[in-house]
Design an enzyme around this catalytic site. Sequence first.
Site, PDB file in Angstrom:
ATOM      1  N   GLU A  60       0.845  -1.198   0.000  1.00 58.22           N
ATOM      2  CA  GLU A  60       0.000   0.000   0.000  1.00 58.22           C
ATOM      3  C   GLU A  60       0.886   1.257   0.000  1.00 58.22           C
ATOM      4  O   GLU A  60       0.620   2.218  -0.721  1.00 58.22           O
ATOM      5  CB  GLU A  60      -0.876  -0.027   1.257  1.00 58.22           C
ATOM      6  CG  GLU A  60      -1.904   1.059   1.333  1.00 58.22           C
ATOM      7  CD  GLU A  60      -2.489   1.156   2.753  1.00 58.22           C
ATOM      8  OE1 GLU A  60      -2.496   0.146   3.487  1.00 58.22           O
ATOM      9  OE2 GLU A  60      -2.928   2.262   3.118  1.00 58.22           O
ATOM     10  N   ASP A  64       0.647   3.663  -3.178  1.00 60.22           N
ATOM     11  CA  ASP A  64       0.229   5.033  -2.936  1.00 60.22           C
ATOM     12  C   ASP A  64       1.178   5.993  -3.649  1.00 60.22           C
ATOM     13  O   ASP A  64       0.755   6.973  -4.272  1.00 60.22           O
ATOM     14  CB  ASP A  64       0.245   5.273  -1.415  1.00 60.22           C
ATOM     15  CG  ASP A  64       0.106   6.724  -1.042  1.00 60.22           C
ATOM     16  OD1 ASP A  64      -1.024   7.235  -1.108  1.00 60.22           O
ATOM     17  OD2 ASP A  64       1.125   7.360  -0.700  1.00 60.22           O
ATOM     18  N   GLU A 135      -4.693   0.631  -3.348  1.00 60.39           N
ATOM     19  CA  GLU A 135      -3.313   1.125  -3.420  1.00 60.39           C
ATOM     20  C   GLU A 135      -2.313  -0.030  -3.439  1.00 60.39           C
ATOM     21  O   GLU A 135      -1.328   0.003  -4.180  1.00 60.39           O
ATOM     22  CB  GLU A 135      -3.022   2.056  -2.243  1.00 60.39           C
ATOM     23  CG  GLU A 135      -3.767   3.372  -2.370  1.00 60.39           C
ATOM     24  CD  GLU A 135      -3.444   4.343  -1.255  1.00 60.39           C
ATOM     25  OE1 GLU A 135      -3.539   5.559  -1.479  1.00 60.39           O
ATOM     26  OE2 GLU A 135      -3.107   3.882  -0.139  1.00 60.39           O
TER      27      GLU A 135
END
Lengths: 246, 246
Positions: A60, A64, A135
């Site tokens: 993630e 991101d 993400e």
Amino acid sequence: MPFSRIYNKYISSDRFYVRKLSNILGFTPGNVRLYKMAFRHKSVAVTIKDGAKNSNERLEFLGDAVLGSVVAELLFKLYPYKDEGFLTEMRSKIVSRVNLNQLSRKLGFNELIEYDARMISFPNKQGSLLGDAFEALIGAVYLDRGYVFTKNFLLNRIIKPHVDIHLLEITETNFKSRLIEWCQHNGKDVQFQQVDNPEGESVKMFSIEALVDGKVVGLGRDFNKKSAEKLAAEKACENLKILEVL
Amino acid sequence: MPFSRIYNKYISSDRFYVRKLSNILGFTPGNVRLYKMAFRHKSVAVTIKDGAKNSNERLEFLGDAVLGSVVAELLFKLYPYKDEGFLTEMRSKIVSRVNLNQLSRKLGFNELIEYDARMISFPNKQGSLLGDAFEALIGAVYLDRGYVFTKNFLLNRIIKPHVDIHLLEITETNFKSRLIEWCQHNGKDVQFQQVDNPEGESVKMFSIEALVDGKVVGLGRDFNKKSAEKLAAEKACENLKILEVL
């Protein structure tokens, strides 16, 4: 298609999972382990080494960053005469948790996410779980296929069909009206009131409280009243989980 | 080398600028206009259309995102068993304004940046100007040469030779000790004091003020005392421009 991906799709013991994933993503994944990790919430992860878990949190973090970069370039090119303030604001609208949760649901990621079923009773937790997995998936695609592939996947498979950028442009993320609407809808009373600053404080700031049915649900502090009110409303929306239900 | 870059380096009217840039960067730029923009501070920019200026701010937005993504991948791979909290913290240390200012100076970008000379009297402004140009340059390299090239340029030409990641790992960005050291060095008195919260506030928060020679220079608010103090110290460092002089 390289043999490894043919193997994944038609021969390996994961083939049904891989086919389902391929249908959703529009391409056959190479390193299936990465995708499984992207959809594994920490509630069902196990420790692999030195206290590190095989959950999607690290992916993630990576996804991101890659998503932020792809969206930055998209906006940079889409709006050649807008300043960086506008670009920053537009990006936060596109990558907002609310938006990523919705995208994740639209794409059917909810069918792939593994999490502890007891979490269902916490709808808010489940909400951010979708965006987090979104993400993490971007992180997995990046590691599996590289930047250019991930960029094209994001632009052509996700953003162009599912994100109305020009609508987002005119939509103001107005926490104050969201809070007011939510209160009207739920038959609650909402007020904003200015409160005193901490005694002896020389910094010129305003403190505004958001009250719902007389209870303080958010506090905002800023150098002008309007911004303090905005922050109080945002805090209230967060505390009352108003964002997640939209 | 494609003809366009040979032209830039040996024939065009910009050839001296291009050679200087090539020496610093280690490669010959293709689209010179982008690099000039990356080094142009808004103080000397002119309006090009619809109020948009040809300053480096938009490139800074893009470069910041690309840099974030490259550093995220580097850390993801360098620390396979660290969690996302550690990765996030390490990334903020690497891409901190202080670090980027230093990198920018080390690389000699200060000789390339165009800005209004009257700004020299504001050393703090000049400080962030270096880091901003660094990010803008990354944006320019990305648009000129693509992601993989930019990633290799960042890793091999900048991060490996100039950033000691393992030293950053053990260096705590401790604003409180920085503030205290600065005060000792400058013969000033520093205190932290807890102040009352706004009256009637039901949110459980602590407000801590940082005072230098009796004057409030920072206010921090958080759910525990230690974090509130940390925030107050950080704010004080920012207000007193302590970061920039390191």
